[in-house]
Design an enzyme around this catalytic site. Sequence first.
Site, PDB file in Angstrom:
ATOM      1  CE1 TYR A 190      -3.065  -3.032   0.741  1.00 50.82           C
ATOM      2  CE2 TYR A 190      -4.486  -1.114   0.651  1.00 50.82           C
ATOM      3  CZ  TYR A 190      -4.313  -2.474   0.591  1.00 50.82           C
ATOM      4  OH  TYR A 190      -5.390  -3.280   0.379  1.00 50.82           O
TER       5      TYR A 190
ATOM      6  CE  LYS B 249       1.325 -17.754   1.635  1.00 52.78           C
ATOM      7  NZ  LYS B 249       0.767 -19.069   1.906  1.00 52.78           N
TER       8      LYS B 249
ATOM      9  CG  ASP C  55      -1.964 -20.310   3.383  1.00 56.23           C
ATOM     10  OD1 ASP C  55      -1.341 -19.783   4.316  1.00 56.23           O
ATOM     11  OD2 ASP C  55      -1.497 -21.266   2.744  1.00 56.23           O
TER      12      ASP C  55
ATOM     13  CG  ASP D 264      -7.905  -4.461   1.650  1.00 55.12           C
ATOM     14  OD1 ASP D 264      -9.064  -4.266   2.041  1.00 55.12           O
ATOM     15  OD2 ASP D 264      -7.493  -4.059   0.547  1.00 55.12           O
TER      16      ASP D 264
END
Length: 435
Positions: free
Chosen positions: A159, A231, A297, A321
Amino acid sequence: MASPFFKIPPHGQGISIENGRLIVPAHPIIPFIEGDGVGPDIWRAARPVLDEAVRLAYGGQRSLAWMEVPAGGKALAELGTPLPTETIKTLARYKVAIKGPLTTPIGRGFRSLNVALRRGLDLFACVRPIRWIPDVPTPVRQPELVDMVIFRENTEDIYAGIEFQAGSEGNLAFQSWLAESQPEEFEKIRFPETTAFSIKPISRQGSERLIRAALSYAFEHGRQRVSLVHKGNIMKFTEGAFAAWGYDLAAREFGSRIYTQRQYQQTQAGQGQAAAETELKAAMESGRVHVNDVIADAAFEQVLTRPESFDVIATMNLNGDYLSDALTAQVGGLGIAPGANINFDTQTALFEATHGTAPNLAGTDQANPSSLILSGQLMLQHLGWAEAADRVEKGLRAAIALKTVTADLQRLMPEAQTLSTKAFGHAIINQMQSL
Ligand code: NAD
């Protein structure tokens, strides 16, 4: 016509900060941005609800002294820019504000007004409580098990907007530097001529202030677990580092008040799973907050299959998000989810409807104002006005329980009566008055 903006209400007083804490006067000046699209529709419904909740709770001894500040289409039309510098300065000065959704004007120098506002005020945490309101239709079988608060980092990650378009000069310069200085990394690029790049900055300071805020929130609100979602199995130096810095910070600053998954793993390695489980159980029973980490995930899978094992979530911008909207869907959708963007160091907070401008509904008086109303409720809590906040929540719950809702919810509740945006606001007021 005189400008409606920056008019300080005569009876209003500014919020101040003392020793890092908000000092809220009886009639605090609260800047608001009406927003674009459905913004004016939902604001017209939300503002009277908030005013009435405060009146009922404090019998006129307190009130919200609203001050409109320009942003978005209205600002562009009147002042020639969608985000005047004075708006940022005013929000910084008055500390607590609320806004409707904003359209980003295409090709005018802002990627997103919301990102620019968050950046301009360094509102590093996007806080999204996700909880089900009974009777709201949802796609899951046990929505009552969802009760989480997401702390999403707001200022870093992809971002930051550092991108190199495929074929651009910057892109070619970046690739030549990579080819020269890091040839083994350059080799990883499959199709160099047509590759674009986004840079993902994640810093220790940025991660720590977000995770510190999430941990402090957990203690202040009696929450039992803070999960660091990342992640890091793939992006070791960014997402992996976020989790590692989080564990270090938790141990350093919160010490014996927490129990980490690292401690669990050590006990498990030395003494076996049963001993680790006993230790975790004892730690949680003694009031410690459990700090663990979950790969992103797996987190998406587990928030659906065992939502009760999540409490406070701390994560980076992009994961946050996706996760906040996915979780919002679990409890009934964006039309009702509240949100806040907060800098916990400067104590600056901007509460906002989490949905967009819904251009298809703009000016029709059909949009659901719940997201803005519940964001206002969060704002009242933030001001320390719990009695008023409580009335808003109870009033909204009662209106929905009576099956009087806006069209978006009515489509999924065939037995319910459809109300306009404004009428739904009135229904909440009626319910608050009869509490
Ligand atoms: P959106 O949230 O405006 O609309 C998505 C869908 O949800 C639409 O079908 C819309 O009708 C519906 N919807 C949204 N809010 C609703 C409400 N309160 N009541 C009933 N239905 C509602 O998302 P979008 O279409 O992707 O974006 C439209 C514009 O909003 C874009 O310019 C985008 O940049 C902007 N946007 C702003 C914000 C913000 O200000 N925080 C957030 C997201 C999008």
